[in-house]
Design a protein around this motif. Structure first.
Motif, mmCIF file in Angstrom:
data_model
loop_
_atom_site.group_PDB
_atom_site.id
_atom_site.type_symbol
_atom_site.label_atom_id
_atom_site.label_comp_id
_atom_site.label_asym_id
_atom_site.label_seq_id
_atom_site.Cartn_x
_atom_site.Cartn_y
_atom_site.Cartn_z
ATOM 1 N N GLN A 132 4.977 58.884 -56.275
ATOM 2 C CA GLN A 132 6.407 58.154 -56.282
ATOM 3 C C GLN A 132 6.468 57.138 -55.136
ATOM 4 O O GLN A 132 7.153 56.013 -55.475
ATOM 5 N N ARG A 133 5.569 57.401 -53.883
ATOM 6 C CA ARG A 133 5.706 56.217 -52.883
ATOM 7 C C ARG A 133 5.121 55.037 -53.318
ATOM 8 O O ARG A 133 5.314 53.926 -53.201
ATOM 9 N N ALA A 134 3.806 55.328 -54.049
ATOM 10 C CA ALA A 134 2.998 54.349 -54.481
ATOM 11 C C ALA A 134 3.845 53.548 -55.615
ATOM 12 O O ALA A 134 3.743 52.074 -55.733
ATOM 13 N N ALA A 135 4.364 53.884 -56.446
ATOM 14 C CA ALA A 135 5.176 53.431 -57.503
ATOM 15 C C ALA A 135 6.213 52.726 -56.852
ATOM 16 O O ALA A 135 6.554 51.530 -57.711
ATOM 17 N N GLY A 136 7.172 53.185 -56.045
ATOM 18 C CA GLY A 136 8.488 52.648 -55.744
ATOM 19 C C GLY A 136 8.522 51.794 -54.235
ATOM 20 O O GLY A 136 9.572 51.196 -54.018
ATOM 21 N N GLY A 141 20.343 47.650 -51.349
ATOM 22 C CA GLY A 141 19.786 46.620 -50.653
ATOM 23 C C GLY A 141 19.200 46.649 -49.332
ATOM 24 O O GLY A 141 18.867 45.685 -48.791
ATOM 25 N N LEU A 142 18.863 47.782 -48.998
ATOM 26 C CA LEU A 142 18.305 47.881 -47.649
ATOM 27 C C LEU A 142 17.065 47.953 -47.697
ATOM 28 O O LEU A 142 16.155 47.965 -48.865
ATOM 29 N N PRO A 143 16.053 47.714 -46.718
ATOM 30 C CA PRO A 143 14.715 47.140 -46.621
ATOM 31 C C PRO A 143 13.952 48.414 -47.385
ATOM 32 O O PRO A 143 14.228 49.487 -46.973
ATOM 33 N N VAL A 144 12.649 47.927 -48.016
ATOM 34 C CA VAL A 144 11.882 48.874 -48.611
ATOM 35 C C VAL A 144 10.431 47.973 -48.449
ATOM 36 O O VAL A 144 10.454 47.164 -48.522
ATOM 37 N N THR A 145 9.467 49.039 -48.526
ATOM 38 C CA THR A 145 8.211 48.370 -48.673
ATOM 39 C C THR A 145 7.936 48.175 -49.900
ATOM 40 O O THR A 145 8.515 48.886 -50.699
ATOM 41 N N PRO A 146 6.864 46.951 -50.363
ATOM 42 C CA PRO A 146 6.729 47.136 -51.628
ATOM 43 C C PRO A 146 5.611 48.140 -52.069
ATOM 44 O O PRO A 146 5.122 48.795 -51.154
ATOM 45 N N PRO A 147 6.010 48.391 -53.451
ATOM 46 C CA PRO A 147 5.037 49.364 -54.055
ATOM 47 C C PRO A 147 3.356 49.336 -53.754
ATOM 48 O O PRO A 147 3.105 47.904 -53.739
ATOM 49 N N ALA A 148 2.823 50.042 -54.077
ATOM 50 C CA ALA A 148 1.170 49.987 -53.678
ATOM 51 C C ALA A 148 0.502 49.265 -55.068
ATOM 52 O O ALA A 148 1.010 49.553 -55.976
#
Length: 128
Positions: free
Chosen positions: A42-46, A121-128
């Motif tokens: 899930q972390r890799a996808a999103g 709209g808060l910061p997220v890292t891009p998916p892997a």
């Protein structure tokens, strides 16, 4: 008809001071610890929330309990403000309740999980 797990989830949530995404961000900026319990796929996808600890659900209690012998450095005592999140905010409520059950009384979770954080709209890292 609601199942037993739905009733359990509702009861658990009544014991938590759950946080909306902007509240969680403010608390994290003030020293609370965000914990991403989602599995790697899930972390890799999103993506994830920058600065969040990555502790998958099956390790959570041991990593957050300062007396476990397997704790993360952030587990400095029972007064740590843990903000747990999952993908949608269901499993994280149960996880936060489990942390409270082992004496981490300030644990809570993120309403709507990672999806709500991203939608706000808060910061997220891009998916892997």
């Amino acid at each position: 008809m609601a199942g037993a797990v739905d009733a359990h989830l509702a009861a658990v949530r009544r014991t938590l001071d759950r946080l909306e995404p902007h509240q969680a961000r403010a608390e994290a900026a003030a020293g609370a610890v965000l914990v991403d319990t989602r599995p790697e796929f899930q972390r890799a996808a999103g993506g994830t929330i920058p600065g969040a600890l990555l502790i998958e659900r099956n390790h959570l209690e041991w990593r957050c309990d300062p007396g476990s012998g397997a704790s993360v450095p952030e587990a400095t005592g029972p007064d740590v403000r843990w903000i747990v999140f999952c993908e949608e905010g269901y499993a994280s409520s149960l996880a936060a309740a489990s942390l409270r059950a082992i004496g981490l009384s300030r644990a809570t979770d993120l309403v709507g999980g990672f999806r709500a954080w991203r939608a706000a709209g808060l910061p997220v890292t891009p998916p892997a």
